[in-house]
Design an enzyme around this catalytic site. Structure first.
Site, PDB file in Angstrom:
ATOM      1  N   ASP A 175       0.672  -1.310   0.049  1.00 38.11           N
ATOM      2  CA  ASP A 175      -0.023  -0.162   0.011  1.00 38.11           C
ATOM      3  C   ASP A 175       1.075   1.142  -0.095  1.00 38.11           C
ATOM      4  OD1 ASP A 175      -2.773   1.329   0.101  1.00 38.11           O
ATOM      5  OD2 ASP A 175      -1.803   1.887   2.328  1.00 38.11           O
TER       6      ASP A 175
ATOM      7  N   GLU B  40      -2.251  -5.092  -4.067  1.00 39.78           N
ATOM      8  CA  GLU B  40      -1.110  -4.437  -3.535  1.00 39.78           C
ATOM      9  C   GLU B  40      -0.049  -5.264  -3.333  1.00 39.78           C
ATOM     10  OE1 GLU B  40      -3.797  -1.131  -1.154  1.00 39.78           O
ATOM     11  OE2 GLU B  40      -3.118  -2.746  -0.144  1.00 39.78           O
TER      12      GLU B  40
END
Length: 135
Positions: free
Chosen positions: A41, A113
């Site tokens: 992230d 991610e």
């Protein structure tokens, strides 16, 4: 998924990236992807920020922040994950499988991610993500 990826990626990293916590709870030898998701992230935010900064030289930081937020939001990442069929490879526990967890936007975006994180070492930005950043 290994044959669909154009770069060599260690199988263990892919396994970890696709390993939902429900799976790791049922298989004690497996690690969930949650730690990778944390790192993925942050790195995805950084890369998207840098690309937007370079591409949109006349745009102020407030607009750039909104652009980045639109790109890295859960729904956008879930679409990207579906486009490369990550949902077919997510490892889920039995209850998550029965609840079709591999179709939930939150699960898909998290796996995207981690999957993206595995490409950072090769300085690879997926073409789908590049197209979105440049538009």
């Amino acid at each position: 998924i290994f044959s669909r990826v154009s770069h060599q990626i260690a199988k263990k990293l892919i396994f970890n990236a696709m390993c939902h916590s429900s799976y790791s709870n049922e298989h004690k030898d497996a690690s969930s992807n949650e730690r990778l998701e944390f790192l993925g992230d942050a790195i995805l935010d950084m890369i998207v920020s840098e690309r937007l900064f370079d591409i949109h030289k006349d745009v102020d930081e407030g607009v750039l922040s909104k652009m980045r937020a639109a790109i890295v939001r859960e729904e956008s990442l879930a679409i990207l994950a579906r486009n490369i069929k990550i949902n077919e490879f997510i490892l889920l526990g039995q209850s998550e499988k029965m609840a079709a967890g591999n179709e939930r936007a939150s699960v898909l975006s998290d796996c995207f991610e981690e999957f993206f994180l595995n490409h950072v070492g090769t300085s690879f930005t997926p073409p789908l993500l590049q197209d979105i950043i440049q538009s």
